[in-house]
Design a protein around this motif. Structure first.
Motif, PDB file in Angstrom:
ATOM      1  N   TYR A 366       3.242  25.715  81.394  1.00  0.00           N
ATOM      2  CA  TYR A 366       4.156  25.460  80.286  1.00  0.00           C
ATOM      3  C   TYR A 366       3.880  24.087  79.666  1.00  0.00           C
ATOM      4  N   ASP A 367       3.616  23.100  80.511  1.00  0.00           N
ATOM      5  CA  ASP A 367       3.316  21.760  80.008  1.00  0.00           C
ATOM      6  C   ASP A 367       2.088  21.787  79.101  1.00  0.00           C
ATOM      7  N   ALA A 368       1.048  22.500  79.533  1.00  0.00           N
ATOM      8  CA  ALA A 368      -0.184  22.567  78.752  1.00  0.00           C
ATOM      9  C   ALA A 368       0.048  23.271  77.415  1.00  0.00           C
ATOM     10  N   LEU A 369       0.832  24.360  77.427  1.00  0.00           N
ATOM     11  CA  LEU A 369       1.119  25.076  76.188  1.00  0.00           C
ATOM     12  C   LEU A 369       1.943  24.206  75.240  1.00  0.00           C
ATOM     13  N   LEU A 370       2.913  23.498  75.784  1.00  0.00           N
ATOM     14  CA  LEU A 370       3.709  22.578  74.960  1.00  0.00           C
ATOM     15  C   LEU A 370       2.819  21.516  74.322  1.00  0.00           C
ATOM     16  N   LEU A 371       1.868  21.002  75.097  1.00  0.00           N
ATOM     17  CA  LEU A 371       0.957  19.986  74.581  1.00  0.00           C
ATOM     18  C   LEU A 371       0.185  20.516  73.380  1.00  0.00           C
ATOM     19  N   SER A 372      -0.254  21.777  73.450  1.00  0.00           N
ATOM     20  CA  SER A 372      -1.018  22.352  72.343  1.00  0.00           C
ATOM     21  C   SER A 372      -0.174  22.435  71.075  1.00  0.00           C
ATOM     22  N   TYR A 373       1.076  22.860  71.207  1.00  0.00           N
ATOM     23  CA  TYR A 373       1.957  22.946  70.037  1.00  0.00           C
ATOM     24  C   TYR A 373       2.282  21.559  69.494  1.00  0.00           C
ATOM     25  N   CYS A 374       2.531  20.611  70.378  1.00  0.00           N
ATOM     26  CA  CYS A 374       2.896  19.267  69.936  1.00  0.00           C
ATOM     27  C   CYS A 374       1.735  18.576  69.227  1.00  0.00           C
ATOM     28  N   HIS A 375       0.530  18.746  69.744  1.00  0.00           N
ATOM     29  CA  HIS A 375      -0.637  18.147  69.096  1.00  0.00           C
ATOM     30  C   HIS A 375      -0.872  18.757  67.721  1.00  0.00           C
ATOM     31  N   ALA A 376      -0.558  20.046  67.583  1.00  0.00           N
ATOM     32  CA  ALA A 376      -0.755  20.721  66.301  1.00  0.00           C
ATOM     33  C   ALA A 376       0.415  20.511  65.352  1.00  0.00           C
ATOM     34  N   GLY A 377       1.470  19.878  65.819  1.00  0.00           N
ATOM     35  CA  GLY A 377       2.640  19.650  64.986  1.00  0.00           C
ATOM     36  C   GLY A 377       3.502  20.872  64.788  1.00  0.00           C
ATOM     37  N   CYS A 378       3.339  21.897  65.644  1.00  0.00           N
ATOM     38  CA  CYS A 378       4.127  23.137  65.549  1.00  0.00           C
ATOM     39  C   CYS A 378       5.377  22.987  66.418  1.00  0.00           C
ATOM     40  N   LEU A 379       6.341  22.262  65.923  1.00  0.00           N
ATOM     41  CA  LEU A 379       7.507  21.932  66.740  1.00  0.00           C
ATOM     42  C   LEU A 379       8.406  23.128  66.987  1.00  0.00           C
ATOM     43  N   ASP A 380       8.536  24.017  66.002  1.00  0.00           N
ATOM     44  CA  ASP A 380       9.409  25.177  66.202  1.00  0.00           C
ATOM     45  C   ASP A 380       8.905  26.042  67.360  1.00  0.00           C
ATOM     46  N   GLN A 381       7.582  26.282  67.396  1.00  0.00           N
ATOM     47  CA  GLN A 381       7.018  27.044  68.515  1.00  0.00           C
ATOM     48  C   GLN A 381       7.164  26.278  69.825  1.00  0.00           C
ATOM     49  N   ALA A 382       7.009  24.956  69.757  1.00  0.00           N
ATOM     50  CA  ALA A 382       7.133  24.145  70.962  1.00  0.00           C
ATOM     51  C   ALA A 382       8.536  24.246  71.548  1.00  0.00           C
ATOM     52  N   PHE A 383       9.555  24.175  70.704  1.00  0.00           N
ATOM     53  CA  PHE A 383      10.925  24.274  71.198  1.00  0.00           C
ATOM     54  C   PHE A 383      11.232  25.673  71.706  1.00  0.00           C
ATOM     55  N   SER A 384      10.616  26.693  71.109  1.00  0.00           N
ATOM     56  CA  SER A 384      10.802  28.062  71.597  1.00  0.00           C
ATOM     57  C   SER A 384      10.250  28.221  73.014  1.00  0.00           C
ATOM     58  N   VAL A 385       9.043  27.676  73.241  1.00  0.00           N
ATOM     59  CA  VAL A 385       8.443  27.715  74.576  1.00  0.00           C
ATOM     60  C   VAL A 385       9.270  26.883  75.552  1.00  0.00           C
ATOM     61  N   PHE A 386       9.802  25.772  75.065  1.00  0.00           N
ATOM     62  CA  PHE A 386      10.599  24.903  75.939  1.00  0.00           C
ATOM     63  C   PHE A 386      11.862  25.618  76.420  1.00  0.00           C
ATOM     64  N   ARG A 387      12.482  26.394  75.544  1.00  0.00           N
ATOM     65  CA  ARG A 387      13.670  27.150  75.960  1.00  0.00           C
ATOM     66  C   ARG A 387      13.311  28.180  77.026  1.00  0.00           C
ATOM     67  N   GLU A 388      12.173  28.843  76.854  1.00  0.00           N
ATOM     68  CA  GLU A 388      11.714  29.787  77.881  1.00  0.00           C
ATOM     69  C   GLU A 388      11.389  29.064  79.177  1.00  0.00           C
ATOM     70  N   TYR A 389      10.800  27.902  79.049  1.00  0.00           N
ATOM     71  CA  TYR A 389      10.450  27.047  80.189  1.00  0.00           C
ATOM     72  C   TYR A 389      11.703  26.742  81.011  1.00  0.00           C
ATOM     73  N   LYS A 390      12.783  26.374  80.318  1.00  0.00           N
ATOM     74  CA  LYS A 390      14.028  26.007  81.008  1.00  0.00           C
ATOM     75  C   LYS A 390      14.651  27.196  81.730  1.00  0.00           C
ATOM     76  N   LEU A 391      14.438  28.410  81.204  1.00  0.00           N
ATOM     77  CA  LEU A 391      14.952  29.599  81.879  1.00  0.00           C
ATOM     78  C   LEU A 391      14.149  29.923  83.136  1.00  0.00           C
ATOM     79  N   ALA A 392      12.855  29.608  83.105  1.00  0.00           N
ATOM     80  CA  ALA A 392      11.981  29.943  84.232  1.00  0.00           C
ATOM     81  C   ALA A 392      12.066  28.927  85.360  1.00  0.00           C
ATOM     82  N   THR A 393      12.123  27.649  85.007  1.00  0.00           N
ATOM     83  CA  THR A 393      12.136  26.605  86.030  1.00  0.00           C
ATOM     84  C   THR A 393      12.601  25.303  85.389  1.00  0.00           C
ATOM     85  N   LYS A 394      12.747  24.284  86.190  1.00  0.00           N
ATOM     86  CA  LYS A 394      13.168  22.985  85.672  1.00  0.00           C
ATOM     87  C   LYS A 394      11.997  22.309  84.964  1.00  0.00           C
TER      88      LYS A 394
END
Length: 764
Positions: A366-394
């Protein structure tokens, strides 16, 4: 009994390490007694330490206690029964290895081995070589010498036919080495070469090759691989190639191990030969050779280090097709590789493939995927993955830091603050990166007081700032004109001996020059020059623009610039500080010709930003010193030398684009445009001036008197209003655009007061 043996071995460590004389007093067994363990006899102390009661153990121990050291050995086959009751077989083979490793000389090794020479099998000799060599290669050489000279296995083994060269290229070897079962001596040579290979002892290997030639020992594939491994471990690609050639001359075909060692050699070379390694890898695939997991992983790592994403993808796809199990770490590596260049789509595909393979995403994924979105400036996708991340684990602290930094860079500072609160509520401790990202977000958004509060909270919580934190705070204090607080940051960095580079020094120059702390600015210039650190584009812009200040206060800065090794500063100080006047014109004209030749050189090798910044800063300083004609000369020279220079060109009189200019440069361009506008008034019915938003054109730092968003617009609009011009901002044209009817502009320019105020002349 196998399970019991493993349990015995695993529990022996603690018991044996604590074994002492006191452990033996309460037992019925005496220290010098020995206990039967399978077909071996072990000391009573060892058995009692292992079992606790001194009873017979029906298994071979993996542990040998020598003195006060615990020696772990590979499980060896039990020795055959001895024909003589009092023979050497009363000692355990592992104890023999322990005795050898404790030997102090080759003579001692020979003495220790003497009772064993006639009874050890070939397998046992090789195991002894491996175990001893693991600890001391020189003792292993001593053991090999005893084996070679005294073992009946070597004496009874038939010698191979003679080879005429050290490198074994004789034609009579072709096709035979692979068919013949290796002799005990060859097996010994192979084992000792492996030992020396792992220790990097190339000289000793060369000596053994000479011995093999003299003793007519024919090498086989396994032996050659041992030599290849030795060279591969040190990245000696040319030597590996020579060994491969010798193998082919001897009729021995390289196998999978050989090819993989060739790949490792290319990757370990002093200058990594990734292309060669990939070519060998492709050859293996084309020949349907099985590639090991380690080889795949090494190639992916090498491609990642070289930034060769295409090659990394090819290796990764081949690994997936091979059927090897791909663990989370490799998936993460591939996602991170694409993330580093903003390849979020490729990262998404890998993430989906991971899920399709039935592997649950880990926090690292999840950290690596977030990094890819953040580097590309795709914040909406990054926050979507982050919400899924929080459901799966801390989520990890790293995930929060990625999002905080990306949100700040994209102007979404509110979300940065919300993430910070969420981070603290989840029991995570903010790090230096967390606070620095938040502070940078506040500075970028113009909330400098919030940045100051965050900085103080950071200190209060005991989180150490880094150079980026300090630089951001210097920028914040500069914007607020809190020069003293910025000066304290400078002193703190020096106290902590933080390495200050071009970026930090540029920020400090801007702080002191904007705050009119000219002595401190001169000190920074001298310090940079002494350390050989040249200002960057922004730093030069700030320095040159500061020459627009008049009076004795700026003198220390001017002197420091003139005394430096920085050619742009020499040119700028001459242009700005040489006074206007008829008597100085001839001298100035000659000097300007030399300066224009310098400009021609810069146009050829400096990038656009550097050229644009320098010209803008010079025009800004000249304007503020009242040297308008000289400022226009700089602008006209920029037009001649730089075809891309986006200033209004002759003939395009109806539109003036001031975007990308400094405040002074914009006003110079405006007057130059207005001076010729009457000549072309019949070609247009209206005039438009593009002021745009604030882009001072001198790098990251604002120059001139204007500050904040719209500095050029503010200066130009105020100047035109003061001159009662007909230009007005119209809503339908959008912000930053001023318009006027051409006839009204011509009429306005015909007035005497306008003519005098708008003349491009130098004020003496």
């Amino acid at each position: 009994m196998a399970t019991a043996a493993v349990d015995l071995a695993s529990s022996a460590a603690t018991g044996i390490l604590n074994l002492g004389k006191d452990n033996l007093r309460g037992s019925s067994l005496k220290n010098n007694e020995r206990v039967s363990v399978g077909r071996r006899n072990l000391s009573a102390g060892l058995v009692r330490a292992v079992t606790g009661d001194g009873k017979t153990v029906m298994s071979t121990s993996r542990w040998v206690y020598r003195g006060r050291q615990l020696i772990s050995q590979t499980v060896l086959q039990p020795l055959p029964s001895a024909s003589k009751a009092d023979g050497p077989w009363k000692r355990d083979l592992l104890e023999l290895i322990a005795d050898i490793t404790a030997a102090e000389s080759a003579q001692n090794v020979e003495t220790i081995l003497q009772p064993w020479v006639s009874v050890l099998t070939c397998e046992e000799w090789n195991k002894i070589l491996l175990e001893v060599g693991h600890r001391d290669w020189s003792l292993a050489m001593d053991v090999f010498k005893v084996f070679k000279t005294q073992s009946p296995l070597v004496k009874e083994s038939p010698q191979s036919e003679s080879s005429d060269s050290l490198d074994f290229p004789a034609e009579n070897l072709k096709g035979r080495s692979e068919q013949r079962k290796p002799s005990p001596l060859l097996r010994g040579y192979t084992t000792i070469v492996g030992v020396l290979s792992r220790k990097g002892r190339l000289t000793e290997i060369s000596t053994l090759l000479l011995e093999m030639r003299d003793e007519n020992v024919e090498p086989d594939l396994r032996f050659f691989n041992g030599v290849v491994e030795a060279y591969s471990n040190l990245g000696l690609v040319s030597y590996v190639s020579q060994v491969i050639a010798q193998m082919e001359e001897s009729g021995i075909s390289p196998d999978t191990t050989t090819y993989e060692l060739m790949i490792f050699a290319a990757l370990r070379a002093k200058s990594t030969q990734l292309g060669k390694a990939l070519q060998i890898f492709q050859d293996m695939l084309e020949n349907s050779m099985e590639v090991g997991v380690k080889t795949y992983l090494k190639l992916i790592d090498a491609c990642a280090d070289a930034g060769d994403i295409v090659a990394a993808d090819e290796v990764f796809m081949a690994m997936r097709s091979s059927g090897h199990t791909i663990y989370s770490k490799t998936w993460v590596k591939m996602i991170q590789l694409h993330a580093s260049v903003g390849g979020f789509k490729e990262a998404e595909e890998i993430f989906r493939a991971l899920r399709a393979a039935g592997i649950p995403p880990s926090a690292a994924v999840y950290d690596a995927l977030l990094l890819s979105y953040c580097h590309a400036g795709c914040l909406d996708q990054a926050f979507s993955v982050f919400r899924e991340y929080k459901l799966a684990t801390k989520p990890s602290l790293m995930a929060y830091n990625y999002l905080i930094e990306a949100s700040g860079k994209n102007g979404r500072y509110e979300e940065s603050l919300a993430l910070y609160s969420d981070l603290c509520n989840n029991g995570l401790r903010p790090s230096t990166v967390t606070f620095t990202s938040l502070i940078c977000a506040m500075v970028q958004a113009g909330h400098h007081e919030k940045a100051d509060r965050l900085y103080k909270k950071m200190i209060q919580k005991g989180v150490p700032p880094n150079v980026y934190t300090y630089t951001a705070m210097v920028r914040a204090y500069t914007a607020c004109s809190w020069t003293r607080l910025g000066h304290e940051i400078c002193l703190k960095m020096k106290e902590e001996r933080i390495q200050m580079g071009t970026l930090v020094y540029g920020s400090l120059l801007n702080l002191y020059l904007q705050g009119r702390w000219f002595k401190e600015a001169a000190g920074i210039i001298k310090e940079m020059d002494r350390q050989g650190i040249e200002p960057d584009v922004a730093g030069y812009g700030v320095l040159v623009s500061s020459l627009g200040e008049s009076g004795e206060e700026i003198a220390p800065v001017v002197k420091a610039m003139q005394a430096s090794d920085w050619e742009p500063c020499w040119v700028a100080t001459f242009l700005v500080n040489t006074p206007a006047g008829a008597e100085a014109e001839p001298e100035i004209a000659i000097a300007l010709e030399k300066i224009w030749s310098i400009f021609e050189e810069w146009a050829a090798f400096k990038d656009r930003e550097a050229n644009r910044s320098f010209y803008n800063a010079i025009m800004d300083a000249l304007w503020r010193r009242g040297l308008r004609r000289r400022a226009r000369s700089v602008m006209l020279k920029a037009r001649d030398l730089l075809p891309w220079y986006n200033r209004p060109r002759r003939g395009l009189t109806s539109v003036l684009d001031l975007r990308g200019l400094s405040v002074g440069g914009a006003q110079v361009a405006l007057l130059d445009w207005l001076e010729d506008i009457a000549k072309y008034s019949e070609q247009s019915t209206s005039m438009v001036i593009h002021t745009g938003s604030n882009d001072p054109g001198v790098g990251r730092y604002n120059s001139g008197r204007g500050k904040g968003v719209g500095a050029v617009k503010q200066a130009v609009t105020a100047y035109l209003e003061e001159m009662c011009s007909p230009f007005r901002e119209l809503a339908e044209l959008g912000p930053g655009k001023l318009q006027a009817r051409t006839e009204l502009v011509v009429k306005w320019l015909s007035r005497r007061d306008s003519k005098d105020a708008l003349r491009l002349h130098d004020y003496v």
